[in-house]
Write a protein that holds these residues in place. Structure first.
Motif, PDB file in Angstrom:
ATOM      1  N   ALA A 117       0.832  -1.208   0.000  1.00  0.00           N
ATOM      2  CA  ALA A 117       0.000   0.000   0.000  1.00  0.00           C
ATOM      3  C   ALA A 117       0.865   1.256   0.000  1.00  0.00           C
ATOM      4  N   GLU A 118       1.917   1.263   0.811  1.00  0.00           N
ATOM      5  CA  GLU A 118       2.800   2.429   0.874  1.00  0.00           C
ATOM      6  C   GLU A 118       3.515   2.648  -0.463  1.00  0.00           C
ATOM      7  N   GLU A 119       3.882   1.568  -1.133  1.00  0.00           N
ATOM      8  CA  GLU A 119       4.517   1.693  -2.453  1.00  0.00           C
ATOM      9  C   GLU A 119       3.570   2.345  -3.449  1.00  0.00           C
ATOM     10  N   SER A 179       0.881   9.551  14.377  1.00  0.00           N
ATOM     11  CA  SER A 179       1.923   9.479  13.350  1.00  0.00           C
ATOM     12  C   SER A 179       2.381   8.051  13.094  1.00  0.00           C
ATOM     13  N   ASP A 180       1.760   7.081  13.785  1.00  0.00           N
ATOM     14  CA  ASP A 180       2.158   5.673  13.642  1.00  0.00           C
ATOM     15  C   ASP A 180       1.487   5.043  12.423  1.00  0.00           C
ATOM     16  N   PRO A 181       2.117   4.035  11.826  1.00  0.00           N
ATOM     17  CA  PRO A 181       1.444   3.293  10.762  1.00  0.00           C
ATOM     18  C   PRO A 181       0.307   2.460  11.339  1.00  0.00           C
ATOM     19  N   ASN A 209     -20.019 -11.527  12.947  1.00  0.00           N
ATOM     20  CA  ASN A 209     -19.398 -12.842  13.101  1.00  0.00           C
ATOM     21  C   ASN A 209     -19.593 -13.742  11.886  1.00  0.00           C
ATOM     22  N   GLN A 210     -20.628 -13.463  11.083  1.00  0.00           N
ATOM     23  CA  GLN A 210     -20.924 -14.321   9.944  1.00  0.00           C
ATOM     24  C   GLN A 210     -20.149 -13.932   8.679  1.00  0.00           C
ATOM     25  N   THR A 211     -19.333 -12.878   8.749  1.00  0.00           N
ATOM     26  CA  THR A 211     -18.581 -12.467   7.576  1.00  0.00           C
ATOM     27  C   THR A 211     -17.598 -13.557   7.179  1.00  0.00           C
ATOM     28  N   CYS A 212     -17.561 -13.891   5.906  1.00  0.00           N
ATOM     29  CA  CYS A 212     -16.656 -14.943   5.457  1.00  0.00           C
ATOM     30  C   CYS A 212     -15.214 -14.436   5.529  1.00  0.00           C
ATOM     31  N   PRO A 213     -14.237 -15.349   5.703  1.00  0.00           N
ATOM     32  CA  PRO A 213     -12.838 -14.919   5.828  1.00  0.00           C
ATOM     33  C   PRO A 213     -12.355 -14.139   4.615  1.00  0.00           C
ATOM     34  N   GLU A 214     -12.819 -14.515   3.409  1.00  0.00           N
ATOM     35  CA  GLU A 214     -12.379 -13.810   2.207  1.00  0.00           C
ATOM     36  C   GLU A 214     -12.781 -12.334   2.243  1.00  0.00           C
ATOM     37  N   LEU A 215     -14.006 -12.052   2.721  1.00  0.00           N
ATOM     38  CA  LEU A 215     -14.465 -10.666   2.775  1.00  0.00           C
ATOM     39  C   LEU A 215     -13.739  -9.904   3.876  1.00  0.00           C
ATOM     40  N   ARG A 216     -13.451 -10.568   4.989  1.00  0.00           N
ATOM     41  CA  ARG A 216     -12.667  -9.916   6.040  1.00  0.00           C
ATOM     42  C   ARG A 216     -11.284  -9.534   5.511  1.00  0.00           C
ATOM     43  N   PHE A 217     -10.732 -10.385   4.661  1.00  0.00           N
ATOM     44  CA  PHE A 217      -9.442 -10.067   4.057  1.00  0.00           C
ATOM     45  C   PHE A 217      -9.554  -8.816   3.193  1.00  0.00           C
ATOM     46  N   ALA A 218     -10.625  -8.735   2.382  1.00  0.00           N
ATOM     47  CA  ALA A 218     -10.821  -7.566   1.522  1.00  0.00           C
ATOM     48  C   ALA A 218     -10.959  -6.294   2.358  1.00  0.00           C
ATOM     49  N   TYR A 219     -11.706  -6.360   3.465  1.00  0.00           N
ATOM     50  CA  TYR A 219     -11.849  -5.207   4.351  1.00  0.00           C
ATOM     51  C   TYR A 219     -10.491  -4.790   4.924  1.00  0.00           C
ATOM     52  N   THR A 220      -9.664  -5.778   5.285  1.00  0.00           N
ATOM     53  CA  THR A 220      -8.364  -5.462   5.873  1.00  0.00           C
ATOM     54  C   THR A 220      -7.465  -4.754   4.866  1.00  0.00           C
ATOM     55  N   VAL A 221      -7.397  -5.291   3.640  1.00  0.00           N
ATOM     56  CA  VAL A 221      -6.570  -4.667   2.604  1.00  0.00           C
ATOM     57  C   VAL A 221      -7.056  -3.248   2.316  1.00  0.00           C
ATOM     58  N   ALA A 222      -8.378  -3.080   2.192  1.00  0.00           N
ATOM     59  CA  ALA A 222      -8.936  -1.748   1.896  1.00  0.00           C
ATOM     60  C   ALA A 222      -8.654  -0.769   3.022  1.00  0.00           C
ATOM     61  N   THR A 223      -8.741  -1.221   4.276  1.00  0.00           N
ATOM     62  CA  THR A 223      -8.457  -0.336   5.416  1.00  0.00           C
ATOM     63  C   THR A 223      -7.001   0.106   5.423  1.00  0.00           C
ATOM     64  N   VAL A 224      -6.101  -0.821   5.140  1.00  0.00           N
ATOM     65  CA  VAL A 224      -4.678  -0.478   5.078  1.00  0.00           C
ATOM     66  C   VAL A 224      -4.431   0.553   3.983  1.00  0.00           C
ATOM     67  N   LEU A 225      -5.040   0.347   2.817  1.00  0.00           N
ATOM     68  CA  LEU A 225      -4.851   1.291   1.712  1.00  0.00           C
ATOM     69  C   LEU A 225      -5.386   2.674   2.066  1.00  0.00           C
ATOM     70  N   SER A 279      -5.887   4.000   5.008  1.00  0.00           N
ATOM     71  CA  SER A 279      -5.116   4.637   6.080  1.00  0.00           C
ATOM     72  C   SER A 279      -3.823   5.237   5.536  1.00  0.00           C
ATOM     73  N   SER A 280      -3.222   4.574   4.564  1.00  0.00           N
ATOM     74  CA  SER A 280      -1.986   5.088   3.981  1.00  0.00           C
ATOM     75  C   SER A 280      -2.248   6.271   3.068  1.00  0.00           C
ATOM     76  N   LEU A 281      -3.320   6.188   2.288  1.00  0.00           N
ATOM     77  CA  LEU A 281      -3.564   7.178   1.244  1.00  0.00           C
ATOM     78  C   LEU A 281      -4.192   8.461   1.780  1.00  0.00           C
ATOM     79  N   VAL A 282      -5.246   8.338   2.588  1.00  0.00           N
ATOM     80  CA  VAL A 282      -6.007   9.516   3.009  1.00  0.00           C
ATOM     81  C   VAL A 282      -5.194  10.412   3.929  1.00  0.00           C
ATOM     82  N   ARG A 283      -4.217   9.858   4.657  1.00  0.00           N
ATOM     83  CA  ARG A 283      -3.398  10.694   5.530  1.00  0.00           C
ATOM     84  C   ARG A 283      -2.378  11.520   4.750  1.00  0.00           C
ATOM     85  N   ARG A 284      -2.124  11.153   3.495  1.00  0.00           N
ATOM     86  CA  ARG A 284      -1.101  11.859   2.713  1.00  0.00           C
ATOM     87  C   ARG A 284      -1.662  12.611   1.512  1.00  0.00           C
TER      88      ARG A 284
END
Length: 495
Positions: free
Chosen positions: A147-149, A315-317, A439-455, A457-462
């Protein structure tokens, strides 16, 4: 609460096609209102084509016949549910099997896990979810790095430069998914390109060639498919041997290697995960694309998200343990999923007899008879010249999620992008019921949420996101614009 697998829209037609491939047809929709077949062989297939998409077909179907409606795939009736209340009523307590995985393995000719008992199915499901969750935890630094790249690359662009979201975010999704599934071998772009080439060749033939029989009529297509399948299987076996020798515990395949599964079973499970991985890739890519597109249309939402990121992260990642504290970011992603209808359809085989409103949804239906009448399940007819056998199979139920997500009875101003709607408890409960959160969210969708949150957090702060002038978009009522083919943004420095 309903427990069903979330499929990307690209998989829905495949799922339905696989059901038709594996199960015979039927001739009655149990009295549920809906369309009569327009063609004896294809059912309502041409009606779906005429509407432009399966989702638009379901919108039209439920507008005409109400929240419980039926239609025909070939000679088989299908029941579609199009409101939160009807989905809440749908009874299906036996949640131990994954019909999509079973069908995909059958089409590939694999046997591991097919026909397994309930206890074994539950254990395999837990193992699968644990493998994804561990891979998420172990690969979180990688997600942040990728994401930072991407953000660093965007920062170097001139402010007036148009940035193609689809092209850039596909690369981000592929890099994270392949590394999560199979490990460090896929830090090389050449490996990723080869993986994608074989993946697409296999999936396109499963999706079409097997369904209509066209692959068997073309020796060149069949040869390409078999070559791609052989290369993918060889690669997966090679990866498994490498990972086992290295004794690493960072990727999805590592968890399988720690189990009692045979080498062939591990390869088959990795193949299914790799093929179904395009669900994860598609969810990640499309969620990120739409989130950034919607943010670019609302400076107010961007600023509110920026303030939360500053308060929680300073200021933390971003770190995995801080993601649950980003409540407004979760609301933004929930509203992205809802407004963009990222998963407009899901499907499930009816495992017990159920009832929705006054309509009974049978567990089983029997095949169509050649002489035009129907007999009860588990009976067999031999009337001399017209010998007909009745096959027993489970009813297919469609969850018209795209219809539900636009239902004005559930969502006020349903076409408006409004993350604040998820401050309301009722909206959150409805979203959980659909399987998109909680609790019923499938693992694949939780993964998508995690990737999107990381992106985010990196983008909107800069950076600040802006809509470029002249963006080709379809404007819907109540402030929503949807990109066509490619979505573009421009960026400017936030500080």
């Amino acid at each position: 609460m309903l427990d069903f697998a979330i499929f990307a829209v690209t998989f829905v037609i495949i799922l339905v096609g696989a059901v038709l491939y594996l199960y015979p047809s039927s001739r009655r929709a149990s009295g549920i209102p809906g369309l009569n077949p327009t063609d004896e062989k294809d059912g309502n297939l041409q009606d779906i084509v005429n509407k432009g998409s399966f989702h638009e077909f379901l919108v039209s179907l439920h507008q005409e016949f109400g929240s419980v409606a039926s239609f025909w795939f070939g000679g088989r009736p299908v029941v579609s549910l199009g409101s939160v209340e009807q989905l809440r009523q749908h009874i299906n307590p036996n949640r131990t099997t994954d019909s999509f995985e079973t069908m995909l393995k059958s089409l590939l000719g694999y046997q591991s896990g097919v026909g397994a008992g309930a206890n074994e199915s539950v254990m395999r499901k837990k193992q699968y979810e644990s493998a994804i969750n561990n891979a998420l935890k172990n690969n979180f630094p990688l997600m942040l790095k990728v994401a930072e790249e991407l953000v660093g690359k965007w920062t170097s662009f001139p402010e007036a430069q148009h940035i193609p979201l689809c092209a850039h975010l596909l690369g981000l999704s592929l890099k994270t998914v392949t590394r999560l599934a199979l490990g460090e071998r896929f830090q090389d772009d050449a490996q990723i390109i080869s993986f994608r080439k074989n993946h697409d060749a296999i999936w396109s033939e499963i999706g079409k060639g097997y369904m209509d029989g066209s692959m068997e009529k073309s020796s060149s297509r069949k040869g390409r498919y078999e070559k791609a399948l052989s290369e993918m299987e060889s690669m997966l076996l090679s990866v498994a041997k490498e990972r086992k020798a290295q004794s690493r515990q960072t990727a999805f395949v590592d968890a399988l290697l720690q189990s009692s599964l045979l080498e062939q079973q591990i390869m088959e499970d990795c193949m299914v995960f790799s093929l179904a991985g395009c669900v994860i890739t598609a969810n990640c890519e499309r969620m990120c694309i739409w989130a950034l597109h919607f943010l670019s249309t609302s400076e107010e939402v961007q600023d509110k998200l920026y303030q939360e990121l500053e308060e929680v992260l300073g200021s933390d990642p971003i770190s995995l343990d801080k993601i649950p504290r980003l409540r407004y970011c979760q609301q933004v992603l929930n509203e992205t999923v809802r407004t963009a209808k990222l998963t407009p359809v899901a499907a499930r085989l009816q495992e017990v007899e159920g009832k929705v409103d006054q309509h009974v949804i049978p567990k089983e239906v029997c095949s169509r008879l050649e002489n035009g009448f129907e007999i009860p399940p588990k009976e067999r007819v031999n009337n001399g010249r017209n010998r007909t056998y009745v096959a027993i199979f489970q009813t297919l139920v469609i969850y018209a999620l795209g219809v539900v997500l636009q239902d004005s009875n559930t969502w006020s101003c349903p076409y408006r992008f409004d993350p604040d709607r998820f401050e309301d408890e009722t909206a959150r409960k409805s979203f959980c019921l659909l399987g998109f959160s909680g609790n019923q969210t499938c693992p694949e969708l939780r993964f998508a949420y995690t990737v999107a949150t990381v992106l985010l957090s990196s983008l909107v702060r800069r950076l600040k996101l802006h809509q470029p002038e002249g963006q080709v978009a379809e404007v819907r009522s109540e402030l929503v614009s949807t990109p066509k083919e490619e979505a573009w943004v421009t960026v400017s420095s936030r500080k």
